[in-house]
Write an enzyme that holds these catalytic residues in place. Structure first.
Site, PDB file in Angstrom:
ATOM      1  N   LYS A  40       0.847  -1.195   0.000  1.00 12.20           N
ATOM      2  CA  LYS A  40       0.000   0.000   0.000  1.00 12.20           C
ATOM      3  C   LYS A  40       0.882   1.245   0.000  1.00 12.20           C
ATOM      4  O   LYS A  40       2.090   1.150   0.254  1.00 12.20           O
ATOM      5  CB  LYS A  40      -0.920  -0.022   1.235  1.00 12.20           C
ATOM      6  CG  LYS A  40      -0.171   0.037   2.565  1.00 12.20           C
ATOM      7  CD  LYS A  40      -1.095  -0.219   3.764  1.00 12.20           C
ATOM      8  CE  LYS A  40      -0.309  -0.186   5.066  1.00 12.20           C
ATOM      9  NZ  LYS A  40      -1.097  -0.650   6.215  1.00 12.20           N
ATOM     10  N   TYR A 253      15.130  31.250   6.329  1.00 14.82           N
ATOM     11  CA  TYR A 253      14.017  31.973   6.950  1.00 14.82           C
ATOM     12  C   TYR A 253      14.199  32.108   8.451  1.00 14.82           C
ATOM     13  O   TYR A 253      14.621  31.169   9.123  1.00 14.82           O
ATOM     14  CB  TYR A 253      12.698  31.237   6.683  1.00 14.82           C
ATOM     15  CG  TYR A 253      12.283  31.245   5.236  1.00 14.82           C
ATOM     16  CD1 TYR A 253      12.063  32.446   4.563  1.00 14.82           C
ATOM     17  CD2 TYR A 253      12.111  30.050   4.554  1.00 14.82           C
ATOM     18  CE1 TYR A 253      11.675  32.444   3.233  1.00 14.82           C
ATOM     19  CE2 TYR A 253      11.726  30.044   3.226  1.00 14.82           C
ATOM     20  CZ  TYR A 253      11.509  31.242   2.579  1.00 14.82           C
ATOM     21  OH  TYR A 253      11.127  31.227   1.257  1.00 14.82           O
TER      22      TYR A 253
HETATM   23  C1  LIG Z   1      -0.248  -1.588   6.972  1.00 14.98           C
HETATM   24  C2  LIG Z   1      -0.796  -2.878   7.464  1.00 14.98           C
HETATM   25  C3  LIG Z   1       0.053  -3.977   7.680  1.00 14.98           C
HETATM   26  C4  LIG Z   1       1.556  -3.892   7.578  1.00 14.98           C
HETATM   27  O1  LIG Z   1       2.098  -3.430   8.781  1.00 14.98           O
HETATM   28  P1  LIG Z   1       3.673  -3.232   8.980  1.00 14.98           P
HETATM   29  O2  LIG Z   1       3.807  -2.781  10.380  1.00 14.98           O
HETATM   30  O3  LIG Z   1       4.100  -2.211   7.997  1.00 14.98           O
HETATM   31  O4  LIG Z   1       4.304  -4.566   8.719  1.00 14.98           O
HETATM   32  C5  LIG Z   1      -0.548  -5.188   8.003  1.00 14.98           C
HETATM   33  N1  LIG Z   1      -1.887  -5.300   8.144  1.00 14.98           N
HETATM   34  C6  LIG Z   1      -2.717  -4.260   7.980  1.00 14.98           C
HETATM   35  C7  LIG Z   1      -4.184  -4.454   8.141  1.00 14.98           C
HETATM   36  C8  LIG Z   1      -2.210  -3.011   7.645  1.00 14.98           C
HETATM   37  O5  LIG Z   1      -3.047  -1.962   7.489  1.00 14.98           O
END
Ligand SMILES: *Cc1c(COP(=O)(O)O)cnc(C)c1O
Length: 359
Positions: A40, A253
């Site tokens: 993702k 800045y």
């Molecule tokens: C993002 C996510 C993961 C992965 O988690 P990590 O800590 O990056 O390994 C696993 N399960 C769900 C439902 C997630 O949303």
């Protein structure tokens, strides 16, 4: 639009490191343990298409947050099963079936949205308090599975809130709850709960498959190290200008930094728009050749400045490492800005080109 900042700023993603990190995580599993690669958020900023292509033979499943991300993978020919974590809507419901994406049912209302022939996994909330069916809905869920027999239930999962370090009582509680929920459903469906932390620190949570995100990109989820993981990215830019500065003159800045002596300042064309947190102001070093230099003055939208001292001044055009083994890592940026590496790597703008290294 991907911009080409003088063609000389890019994030280099090392594919063999990603493959190696997957192996490191696999070592925690029993011999038949499966891995789902979580890609993702554009593979946590690393590029979902390139990462998925590189590891499609190495993992059983992929996971994404929404259907668009799943479709992107299908369109480049990824054929592994793909789980969509997010919720289906009336608009997205048909795309699951059309692109062979596995839906997540995290509410009873999702059953009637999905189109006949769609595969889904049940998501139970065991303590994350985000998405998911609750324990009280088990009976209604069992009925819905029967009533919606034109849909296919192929898995059941839950998500940890505190598995990023070992020894969490809350994680143990979630595990007990999930095990008791699973007893109400067919034992042959795919069961999964562990994220990267669950994989490394909670062997009881491995079930049939683990969901690996942050670990495959080379970071531990919390303060406990996972031996063998190596960050897969190196962010490189260059010195776009080098100029003299006199003792007492200020940079950036707010005029918060004053030159302690006569010397040179170098400007690098990357700032908070590109994903360098402004909170790194006063807390950041970069590498030029083999040497570390302090970033001085406030981080600006598209530039940061470094103090180069007064001798052996690197030339304009010289490469500058922002993130990498010679500079700092995303872990260190996160520590210096009160956040987590997840936010750092997903915060690198998609306008910074990604290039891929495969040896
Ligand atoms: C993002 C996510 C993961 C992965 O988690 P990590 O800590 O990056 O390994 C696993 N399960 C769900 C439902 C997630 O949303």
């Amino acid at each position: 639009m991907v911009k080409d900042i003088s063609g000389n700023s890019f994030v280099e993603v090392n594919i063999s490191i990603i493959k190696q990190n997957l192996k490191v995580l696999k070592e925690f599993l029993p011999t038949n343990g499966k891995q789902m690669a979580v890609v993702k958020a554009n593979a946590y900023g690393h590029g979902a298409v390139e990462v998925a292509r590189a590891i499609e033979k190495q993992v059983a499943w992929f996971a994404v947050n929404d259907v668009e991300e799943g479709i992107e993978l299908r369109e480049v020919g990824i054929s592994n099963p793909i789980l969509v974590f997010g919720v289906p809507t009336a608009e997205t419901a048909p795309t699951y079936k059309n692109h062979d994406l596995t839906a997540t049912v995290s509410s009873l209302s999702h059953f009637r949205l999905l189109n006949p022939g769609t595969d889904y996994h049940l998501n139970f909330d065991t303590g994350m308090g985000r998405l998911g069916l609750v324990q009280d809905e088990i009976t209604q869920t069992q009925k819905a599975i029967q009533n919606y027999s034109e849909l296919r239930c192929t898995g059941i999962y839950s998500h940890f809130a505190t598995a990023d370090n070992p020894g969490s009582e809350k994680a143990e509680e979630q595990l007990v709850r999930f095990k008791s929920i699973c007893q109400n459903f067919e034992p042959e469906i795919l069961t999964h709960m562990a994220n990267t932390g669950g994989t490394a620190f909670y062997p009881e949570a491995h079930f049939d498959m683990v969901r690996n995100g942050i670990g495959i990109y080379g970071y531990a989820p919390g303060s406990t190290e996972i031996e063998g993981l190596v960050p897969a990215i190196r962010w490189q830019s260059h010195l776009v200008q080098v100029k003299q500065i006199s003792k007492g003159e200020t940079v950036s800045y707010g005029a918060r930094w004053k030159a302690p002596e006569n010397g040179f300042v170098g400007t690098i064309p990357m700032g908070y728009e590109e994903g360098i947190p402004r909170l790194l102001t006063g807390n950041m070093e970069v590498a030029i050749n083999q040497q570390r230099y302090t970033v001085v003055g406030t981080v600006t939208m598209n530039y940061i400045m470094v103090f180069l001292g007064s001798s052996d001044i690197p030339a304009e055009g010289e490469p500058v490492e922002l993130l990498g083994s010679r500079a700092m890592t995303a872990d260190q940026w996160a520590a210096n800005t009160q956040t987590i590496p997840y936010e750092i790597v997903t915060g690198i703008s998609c306008r910074v080109p990604r290039i891929y290294k495969r040896d």
